[in-house]
Structures are given as structure tokens and as C-alpha cells.
Enzyme design. Sequence first.
Site, PDB file in Angstrom:
ATOM      1  N   GLU A  18       0.822  -1.214   0.000  1.00 26.14           N
ATOM      2  CA  GLU A  18       0.000   0.000   0.000  1.00 26.14           C
ATOM      3  C   GLU A  18       0.854   1.261   0.000  1.00 26.14           C
ATOM      4  O   GLU A  18       1.582   1.503   0.962  1.00 26.14           O
ATOM      5  CB  GLU A  18      -0.911  -0.002   1.229  1.00 26.14           C
ATOM      6  CG  GLU A  18      -1.794   1.229   1.323  1.00 26.14           C
ATOM      7  CD  GLU A  18      -2.643   1.239   2.582  1.00 26.14           C
ATOM      8  OE1 GLU A  18      -3.566   2.074   2.659  1.00 26.14           O
ATOM      9  OE2 GLU A  18      -2.388   0.425   3.490  1.00 26.14           O
ATOM     10  N   GLU A  52     -12.564   3.077   4.727  1.00 29.04           N
ATOM     11  CA  GLU A  52     -11.553   3.210   5.768  1.00 29.04           C
ATOM     12  C   GLU A  52     -11.372   4.707   6.058  1.00 29.04           C
ATOM     13  O   GLU A  52     -10.362   5.316   5.725  1.00 29.04           O
ATOM     14  CB  GLU A  52     -10.211   2.594   5.338  1.00 29.04           C
ATOM     15  CG  GLU A  52      -9.237   2.468   6.508  1.00 29.04           C
ATOM     16  CD  GLU A  52      -7.792   2.257   6.074  1.00 29.04           C
ATOM     17  OE1 GLU A  52      -7.093   1.476   6.722  1.00 29.04           O
ATOM     18  OE2 GLU A  52      -7.376   2.886   5.084  1.00 29.04           O
TER      19      GLU A  52
END
Length: 258
Positions: A143, A240
Site C-alpha cells: 500500500e 476506511e
Amino acid sequence: MPKFAANLSTLFTEVPLAERFKLAQEAGFKHVEVQFPYELDIDTLKTQLDQHALQLILINLPAGDWSAGDRGIACDPTRVAEFRAGVEQCAEYAKALGVAQVNCLSGLLPPEVDKKRAENTLIENLRYAGSYMEERGISLLIEPINTLDVPGFFLSSMQQAVALIERANISNLAVQYDVYHMQIMEGNLIHTLRSHLSRVGHIQVADVPGRHEPGTGEINFSNLFDAIDTMGYTGYVAFEYFPEKDTQSGLAKIASWR
């Protein structure tokens, strides 16, 4: 609309983690993710998932001592043994809980370590983790994180992530594309996703600025979600974000998309 999931590390934080599964079910979610589930044992997590008919779709590898400032350890050549122990712990949780994808945070560039050595360490750690997870039917993600919120984070662009995947040359490695981070670092979200869709294994969303729920900032999420559908993405899109006020009022703002 895409298949949406709730991140239980950022949503429903009004209650302890073990109690968030029930709230996610009541809010209509069928899929959830947890950044670091290790504060709960596997049996407790399994009970919560089964009791509330939820599928856990993603967890992170252990990322060092978060309270001390660690944001992953995969690029640190002095912590390879610790990283490998974390791979084993993560795989144990993922396998027992039916998690198909796990995310590896590269971490901050360590002081006194040059970028090339850090990159080589990260590549070798990804190869180890990828092989270990592949044997268990699990995919590995990396990520990119923005360097305004997390100064010094080693992996910070989509281009860098794709280059790492090509260099690592393992079949089960993909990108966790976090819209919040990439809007800050690069913008041009739809074009980037379309250009690199084959490398994207998972998408997370929050608005900019503030990392609050979609609709509170500058990103046109209606266009983004429509484009994700049109380009044929079949994975999950996880909320998120940190609610601007509280979880329930935040969910009300995104109800039209869910």
C-alpha cells in the site's frame, strides 16, 4: 455500485473492537476488514464473524510497535526476523478466519539506511511473505501511503508500487489502492486505476482533506464509483475513513452509495 466493506479499525470506534462486528451487521454490512486484529484471539474473532454473518476480507501484517511510531517494518534490514515472525502470525489468523488478502506496510525509511538497501530488503521480504502466503491460498498486498500524514514512509506512489511488484516477480502480489493517500500524492484517481487495474487487488476510500467519509471533501465519489464499476473491477471497496462526527451520522451521508 462496487462491493463495499467496513473497516472496523476506523468505524464504530465508539465501542471496543469485539463489539464492532454486531454494529457493522446492524448497519447492513456483510464484509469487514480489520487493520490489526491481533488484540483479539482467533476464536473470539471467528465467533463474532459467524454470529453476525460477516466475511473478513482483509487484515494487515503486524507492523511493529505502532504506539512507538512504527508504520511497518518490511523495509528495515535490521528487523527481518521480526518481519518473518509477523508473516507467520498473520497467515495463522488469515487461514483460520478465511481471509483471502493481507496487506504489508513497507514502513518508514530507517535512519542510516540508504534507499537502495531498504528497497532490496523490502523486495526480499515481499518474496518471502508472498511465497509463504501463496502456499496457503492467500494474496499479498502493498500500500502506498502519503508522506504528508506519514513523513518518511517508504512506499508513496502507484508508480513505485508497480515497479516493486514487477521486480519482486511473484504471482500473488498486488496493490492496495487507498484513494485518500493517492489523491494527496498524485490525484488523477480514475485514470490511474484504469491504467493499472490488473495490479489492483483492493481499494480503500476516504475523502480529502481530513480522511472523513466520502462526500465531505474534494473527491467526486459518484464519478469514482461509477468508473470503478465501468472498468470492471471485481474486488471490494472498503470504507476506511474516520467519521467527521460519529459513525452513524457518517454512514447516513454515504447511504446513497451503499
